[in-house]
Motif scaffolding. Sequence first.
Motif, PDB file in Angstrom:
ATOM      1  N   PRO A 116       0.823  -1.214   0.000  1.00 46.34           N
ATOM      2  CA  PRO A 116       0.000   0.000   0.000  1.00 46.34           C
ATOM      3  C   PRO A 116       0.858   1.265   0.000  1.00 46.34           C
ATOM      4  CG  PRO A 116      -0.871  -1.588   1.564  1.00 46.34           C
ATOM      5  CD  PRO A 116       0.437  -2.130   1.097  1.00 46.34           C
ATOM      6  N   HIS A 117       1.961   1.242   0.757  1.00 44.20           N
ATOM      7  CA  HIS A 117       2.854   2.398   0.823  1.00 44.20           C
ATOM      8  C   HIS A 117       3.377   2.728  -0.574  1.00 44.20           C
ATOM      9  CE1 HIS A 117       6.375   4.476   3.132  1.00 44.20           C
ATOM     10  NE2 HIS A 117       6.162   5.056   1.977  1.00 44.20           N
ATOM     11  N   ARG A 118       3.824   1.724  -1.281  1.00 43.47           N
ATOM     12  CA  ARG A 118       4.342   1.959  -2.631  1.00 43.47           C
ATOM     13  C   ARG A 118       3.242   2.454  -3.572  1.00 43.47           C
ATOM     14  NH1 ARG A 118       9.018   0.773  -5.068  1.00 43.47           N
ATOM     15  NH2 ARG A 118       9.002   0.924  -7.344  1.00 43.47           N
ATOM     16  N   ARG A 119       2.045   1.895  -3.443  1.00 41.60           N
ATOM     17  CA  ARG A 119       0.961   2.333  -4.316  1.00 41.60           C
ATOM     18  C   ARG A 119       0.620   3.795  -4.057  1.00 41.60           C
ATOM     19  NH1 ARG A 119      -1.064  -2.871  -3.037  1.00 41.60           N
ATOM     20  NH2 ARG A 119      -2.634  -2.019  -1.627  1.00 41.60           N
ATOM     21  N   VAL A 120       0.676   4.229  -2.795  1.00 43.36           N
ATOM     22  CA  VAL A 120       0.436   5.639  -2.478  1.00 43.36           C
ATOM     23  C   VAL A 120       1.485   6.503  -3.164  1.00 43.36           C
ATOM     24  CG1 VAL A 120       0.539   7.363  -0.631  1.00 43.36           C
ATOM     25  CG2 VAL A 120      -0.790   5.272  -0.319  1.00 43.36           C
ATOM     26  N   ARG A 121       2.749   6.107  -3.059  1.00 46.05           N
ATOM     27  CA  ARG A 121       3.815   6.877  -3.679  1.00 46.05           C
ATOM     28  C   ARG A 121       3.645   6.928  -5.191  1.00 46.05           C
ATOM     29  NH1 ARG A 121       9.785   5.734  -1.549  1.00 46.05           N
ATOM     30  NH2 ARG A 121      10.083   7.224  -3.255  1.00 46.05           N
ATOM     31  N   GLU A 122       3.269   5.828  -5.792  1.00 42.77           N
ATOM     32  CA  GLU A 122       3.124   5.801  -7.242  1.00 42.77           C
ATOM     33  C   GLU A 122       1.903   6.604  -7.698  1.00 42.77           C
ATOM     34  OE1 GLU A 122       3.312   1.703  -8.426  1.00 42.77           O
ATOM     35  OE2 GLU A 122       5.511   1.723  -8.406  1.00 42.77           O
ATOM     36  N   LEU A 123       0.836   6.593  -6.910  1.00 40.03           N
ATOM     37  CA  LEU A 123      -0.322   7.416  -7.234  1.00 40.03           C
ATOM     38  C   LEU A 123       0.036   8.896  -7.202  1.00 40.03           C
ATOM     39  CD1 LEU A 123      -3.300   5.706  -5.366  1.00 40.03           C
ATOM     40  CD2 LEU A 123      -3.234   6.306  -7.793  1.00 40.03           C
ATOM     41  N   LEU A 124       0.737   9.322  -6.152  1.00 43.04           N
ATOM     42  CA  LEU A 124       1.119  10.725  -6.044  1.00 43.04           C
ATOM     43  C   LEU A 124       2.129  11.105  -7.118  1.00 43.04           C
ATOM     44  CD1 LEU A 124       1.222  11.039  -2.177  1.00 43.04           C
ATOM     45  CD2 LEU A 124      -0.210  12.400  -3.717  1.00 43.04           C
ATOM     46  N   ASP A 125       3.022  10.187  -7.435  1.00 44.39           N
ATOM     47  CA  ASP A 125       3.985  10.452  -8.501  1.00 44.39           C
ATOM     48  C   ASP A 125       3.270  10.596  -9.842  1.00 44.39           C
ATOM     49  OD1 ASP A 125       6.858  10.611  -9.312  1.00 44.39           O
ATOM     50  OD2 ASP A 125       6.288   8.855 -10.501  1.00 44.39           O
ATOM     51  N   ALA A 126       2.259   9.765 -10.069  1.00 43.70           N
ATOM     52  CA  ALA A 126       1.469   9.876 -11.303  1.00 43.70           C
ATOM     53  C   ALA A 126       0.727  11.203 -11.348  1.00 43.70           C
ATOM     54  CB  ALA A 126       0.480   8.713 -11.399  1.00 43.70           C
ATOM     55  N   SER A 127       0.152  11.608 -10.212  1.00 49.11           N
ATOM     56  CA  SER A 127      -0.552  12.884 -10.160  1.00 49.11           C
ATOM     57  C   SER A 127       0.402  14.042 -10.417  1.00 49.11           C
ATOM     58  CB  SER A 127      -1.229  13.052  -8.797  1.00 49.11           C
ATOM     59  OG  SER A 127      -1.899  14.296  -8.714  1.00 49.11           O
ATOM     60  N   LEU A 128       1.571  14.000  -9.778  1.00 45.59           N
ATOM     61  CA  LEU A 128       2.553  15.057  -9.972  1.00 45.59           C
ATOM     62  C   LEU A 128       3.019  15.109 -11.428  1.00 45.59           C
ATOM     63  CD1 LEU A 128       4.495  17.240  -9.020  1.00 45.59           C
ATOM     64  CD2 LEU A 128       6.065  15.432  -8.288  1.00 45.59           C
ATOM     65  N   SER A 129       3.306  13.961 -12.013  1.00 50.37           N
ATOM     66  CA  SER A 129       3.764  13.923 -13.406  1.00 50.37           C
ATOM     67  C   SER A 129       2.702  14.492 -14.342  1.00 50.37           C
ATOM     68  CB  SER A 129       4.115  12.487 -13.801  1.00 50.37           C
ATOM     69  OG  SER A 129       5.194  11.996 -13.034  1.00 50.37           O
ATOM     70  N   PHE A 130       1.433  14.171 -14.061  1.00 50.57           N
ATOM     71  CA  PHE A 130       0.342  14.724 -14.858  1.00 50.57           C
ATOM     72  C   PHE A 130       0.287  16.243 -14.705  1.00 50.57           C
ATOM     73  CE2 PHE A 130      -4.044  15.988 -15.623  1.00 50.57           C
ATOM     74  CZ  PHE A 130      -4.333  15.353 -16.816  1.00 50.57           C
ATOM     75  N   LYS A 131       0.467  16.733 -13.466  1.00 56.23           N
ATOM     76  CA  LYS A 131       0.436  18.180 -13.232  1.00 56.23           C
ATOM     77  C   LYS A 131       1.624  18.863 -13.922  1.00 56.23           C
ATOM     78  CE  LYS A 131      -3.120  18.373 -10.323  1.00 56.23           C
ATOM     79  NZ  LYS A 131      -2.961  18.681  -8.905  1.00 56.23           N
ATOM     80  N   ILE A 132       2.784  18.236 -13.896  1.00 56.95           N
ATOM     81  CA  ILE A 132       3.953  18.818 -14.568  1.00 56.95           C
ATOM     82  C   ILE A 132       3.693  18.956 -16.066  1.00 56.95           C
ATOM     83  CG2 ILE A 132       6.355  18.393 -15.231  1.00 56.95           C
ATOM     84  CD1 ILE A 132       6.734  17.079 -12.461  1.00 56.95           C
ATOM     85  N   ASP A 133       3.193  17.884 -16.661  1.00 53.87           N
ATOM     86  CA  ASP A 133       2.962  17.881 -18.103  1.00 53.87           C
ATOM     87  C   ASP A 133       1.810  18.783 -18.525  1.00 53.87           C
ATOM     88  OD1 ASP A 133       5.024  16.066 -18.330  1.00 53.87           O
ATOM     89  OD2 ASP A 133       3.709  14.314 -18.424  1.00 53.87           O
ATOM     90  N   ASN A 134       0.873  19.039 -17.613  1.00 52.98           N
ATOM     91  CA  ASN A 134      -0.335  19.809 -17.944  1.00 52.98           C
ATOM     92  C   ASN A 134      -0.526  20.981 -16.979  1.00 52.98           C
ATOM     93  OD1 ASN A 134      -1.752  17.851 -20.024  1.00 52.98           O
ATOM     94  ND2 ASN A 134      -1.075  16.565 -18.321  1.00 52.98           N
ATOM     95  N   ARG A 135       0.581  21.584 -16.547  1.00 57.63           N
ATOM     96  CA  ARG A 135       0.462  22.555 -15.451  1.00 57.63           C
ATOM     97  C   ARG A 135      -0.330  23.810 -15.829  1.00 57.63           C
ATOM     98  NH1 ARG A 135       5.714  21.909 -16.875  1.00 57.63           N
ATOM     99  NH2 ARG A 135       6.974  23.700 -17.537  1.00 57.63           N
ATOM    100  N   ASN A 136      -0.249  24.271 -17.079  1.00 56.95           N
ATOM    101  CA  ASN A 136      -1.053  25.425 -17.453  1.00 56.95           C
ATOM    102  C   ASN A 136      -2.540  25.089 -17.468  1.00 56.95           C
ATOM    103  OD1 ASN A 136       1.013  27.252 -17.689  1.00 56.95           O
ATOM    104  ND2 ASN A 136       1.318  26.920 -19.876  1.00 56.95           N
ATOM    105  N   LEU A 137      -2.859  23.927 -18.013  1.00 56.10           N
ATOM    106  CA  LEU A 137      -4.256  23.492 -18.043  1.00 56.10           C
ATOM    107  C   LEU A 137      -4.795  23.320 -16.630  1.00 56.10           C
ATOM    108  CD1 LEU A 137      -6.771  22.383 -19.516  1.00 56.10           C
ATOM    109  CD2 LEU A 137      -5.654  20.142 -19.514  1.00 56.10           C
ATOM    110  N   MET A 138      -4.020  22.676 -15.750  1.00 52.92           N
ATOM    111  CA  MET A 138      -4.485  22.432 -14.395  1.00 52.92           C
ATOM    112  C   MET A 138      -4.546  23.726 -13.583  1.00 52.92           C
ATOM    113  SD  MET A 138      -5.188  19.318 -14.623  1.00 52.92           S
ATOM    114  CE  MET A 138      -5.685  19.081 -12.914  1.00 52.92           C
ATOM    115  N   SER A 139      -3.621  24.642 -13.821  1.00 58.37           N
ATOM    116  CA  SER A 139      -3.685  25.943 -13.144  1.00 58.37           C
ATOM    117  C   SER A 139      -4.933  26.695 -13.579  1.00 58.37           C
ATOM    118  CB  SER A 139      -2.438  26.772 -13.459  1.00 58.37           C
ATOM    119  OG  SER A 139      -1.289  26.217 -12.871  1.00 58.37           O
ATOM    120  N   ALA A 140      -5.274  26.583 -14.860  1.00 62.30           N
ATOM    121  CA  ALA A 140      -6.495  27.221 -15.350  1.00 62.30           C
ATOM    122  C   ALA A 140      -7.719  26.637 -14.665  1.00 62.30           C
ATOM    123  CB  ALA A 140      -6.604  27.048 -16.867  1.00 62.30           C
ATOM    124  N   ALA A 141      -7.702  25.326 -14.427  1.00 62.65           N
ATOM    125  CA  ALA A 141      -8.828  24.681 -13.751  1.00 62.65           C
ATOM    126  C   ALA A 141      -8.967  25.184 -12.332  1.00 62.65           C
ATOM    127  CB  ALA A 141      -8.648  23.164 -13.754  1.00 62.65           C
TER     128      ALA A 141
END
Length: 203
Positions: free
Chosen positions: A87-112
């Motif tokens: 579970p600990h690793r899955r939490v880290r990977e979920l947050l890493d996925a969220s962060l990577s998505f925000k990095i790649d789409n930061r203007n879109l997500m900031s607009a949201a």
Amino acid sequence: MTQRPERADALRNREAVLAAADGLFAASSSPHSVSMDDIAAAAGVGKGTLFRRFGDRAGLIAAVIASRLEPLQQAVREAQDAAGSSPHRRVRELLDASLSFKIDNRNLMSAAEDAGLSSPYQAEHYGWWHDTLRTELAEVPGVHNADFTAHALLAAVRADLVAHLIDHQKMTPDDLRASLAAHVDSILGGSSGTPRRRALDEA
């Protein structure tokens, strides 16, 4: 009552609008610089079409995010179904996925986050991340309140913070991901290894 299938021209217009908005936000220097007029012109449709179809700018941005998130959500669900990770690793990977998505789409997500919504926490995409993360946190030993902890951890990957750290403080994406992983370990305790940029955070 059976829902009528979408007309082919209406579907094409919708896809053109989503693609145009996605491209404009990705290329913009600021999420505030992309207007409904810009999106309509890039998509080759009338401005009225945007408002009839999506309601307002916030509705259009939410639709673009949903379109971008769909493959990532599917990858996350498949990763959750796979056995073998803690579970600990899955939490880290979920947050890493969220962060990577925000990095790649930061203007879109900031607009949201600045689209006139009463609260970013009421956005559908935030609710999905929170519910998914809370479910995993509930399985991590020592987590007292999975609901609150999920909110607290997601605060570390807000789009405006990600944009500030990368665009203004010139932090590299790899350094930001490593810092987030260390932050998660400091809260949950222990270490489960460096997050891997797997399919779920590249989808």
